[in-house]
Design a protein around this motif. Structure first.
Motif, mmCIF file in Angstrom:
data_model
loop_
_atom_site.group_PDB
_atom_site.id
_atom_site.type_symbol
_atom_site.label_atom_id
_atom_site.label_comp_id
_atom_site.label_asym_id
_atom_site.label_seq_id
_atom_site.Cartn_x
_atom_site.Cartn_y
_atom_site.Cartn_z
ATOM 1 N N ASP A 86 -63.020 93.966 -30.588
ATOM 2 C CA ASP A 86 -61.873 93.317 -29.947
ATOM 3 C C ASP A 86 -61.996 93.226 -28.429
ATOM 4 O O ASP A 86 -61.305 92.680 -27.804
ATOM 5 N N ALA A 87 -63.019 94.102 -27.986
ATOM 6 C CA ALA A 87 -63.339 94.150 -26.508
ATOM 7 C C ALA A 87 -64.260 93.076 -26.011
ATOM 8 O O ALA A 87 -64.165 92.864 -24.966
ATOM 9 N N VAL A 88 -64.770 92.630 -27.202
ATOM 10 C CA VAL A 88 -65.814 91.322 -26.873
ATOM 11 C C VAL A 88 -65.066 90.064 -26.193
ATOM 12 O O VAL A 88 -64.156 89.750 -26.900
ATOM 13 N N VAL A 89 -65.803 89.834 -25.197
ATOM 14 C CA VAL A 89 -65.394 88.823 -24.262
ATOM 15 C C VAL A 89 -66.184 87.542 -24.783
ATOM 16 O O VAL A 89 -65.711 86.506 -24.746
ATOM 17 N N LEU A 149 -76.806 91.069 -26.216
ATOM 18 C CA LEU A 149 -76.048 91.480 -24.928
ATOM 19 C C LEU A 149 -74.703 90.650 -25.298
ATOM 20 O O LEU A 149 -74.614 89.773 -25.197
ATOM 21 N N VAL A 150 -73.619 91.517 -25.149
ATOM 22 C CA VAL A 150 -72.344 90.894 -25.117
ATOM 23 C C VAL A 150 -71.425 91.468 -23.820
ATOM 24 O O VAL A 150 -71.913 92.709 -23.374
ATOM 25 N N GLU A 151 -70.714 90.692 -23.471
ATOM 26 C CA GLU A 151 -69.663 91.035 -22.179
ATOM 27 C C GLU A 151 -68.569 91.523 -22.972
ATOM 28 O O GLU A 151 -68.093 90.809 -23.774
ATOM 29 N N VAL A 152 -67.908 92.790 -22.374
ATOM 30 C CA VAL A 152 -66.677 93.280 -22.959
ATOM 31 C C VAL A 152 -65.758 93.450 -21.912
ATOM 32 O O VAL A 152 -65.775 93.012 -20.740
ATOM 33 N N THR A 153 -64.347 93.428 -22.293
ATOM 34 C CA THR A 153 -63.220 93.667 -21.084
ATOM 35 C C THR A 153 -63.572 94.798 -20.507
ATOM 36 O O THR A 153 -63.989 95.783 -20.942
ATOM 37 N N GLY A 154 -63.361 94.948 -19.128
ATOM 38 C CA GLY A 154 -63.481 95.928 -18.355
ATOM 39 C C GLY A 154 -62.385 96.834 -18.346
ATOM 40 O O GLY A 154 -62.043 97.962 -18.152
#
Length: 154
Positions: A86-89, A149-154
């Motif tokens: 759920d943190a994945v942007v 490579l995934v971006e996640v919420t900071g």
């Protein structure tokens, strides 16, 4: 991200596998800042490689594409274990390595299995930059390996 990723996976008929223990001195995934770097995932089922061989010889393109999607699921499981899906942007980058028979040039069709999975799960946030590379051999004789490579919420 507004999508309930676990629910979306279930709707698509997918279940995350257990994270395979590393076959060397590395972590399956590492979170650094706003990114999760997922180590190359080979198609494992219950701790065993699902297939071996070169694509275009012992392994068909269609089967390799399925295995690529399985690697994508393993990558999502690694992300889930580190920070939660759920943190994945967004999915930022996918690199696919395809153990290729002499003259085989359809690596991109094989790696589409993982790419299609990420788009099906995350929608537009699953569209990513990508490389599809033909190689002579992969660890354990795997036909395909996927790193993400995934971006996640900071």
């Amino acid at each position: 991200m507004s999508v309930d990723v676990h629910r979306r996976l279930a709707e698509l008929g997918f279940q995350l596998p257990c994270v395979s223990p590393p076959k060397g001195v590395y972590a399956p995934a590492v979170c650094s800042g706003r990114y999760v770097y997922v180590s190359g995932q080979v198609p494992m089922v219950d701790g065993e490689l699902a297939a071996v061989g070169k694509v275009g010889a012992e392994v068909s393109v269609e089967r390799a594409r399925e295995l690529s999607g399985q690697c994508g699921l393993a990558a999502l499981a690694a992300v889930d274990a580190v920070i939660g899906l759920d943190a994945v942007v967004r999915v930022v980058k996918v690199v696919g390595y395809v153990s290729s028979a002499e003259g085989f040039t359809d690596q991109s069709r094989v790696v589409d299995g993982a790419s299609d999975l990420f788009v099906a799960v995350f929608g537009d946030a699953g569209r990513h930059a990508r490389s599809a590379v033909g190689v002579g051999v992969l660890p354990l004789g795997a036909p395909v390996e996927i790193e993400v490579l995934v971006e996640v919420t900071g």
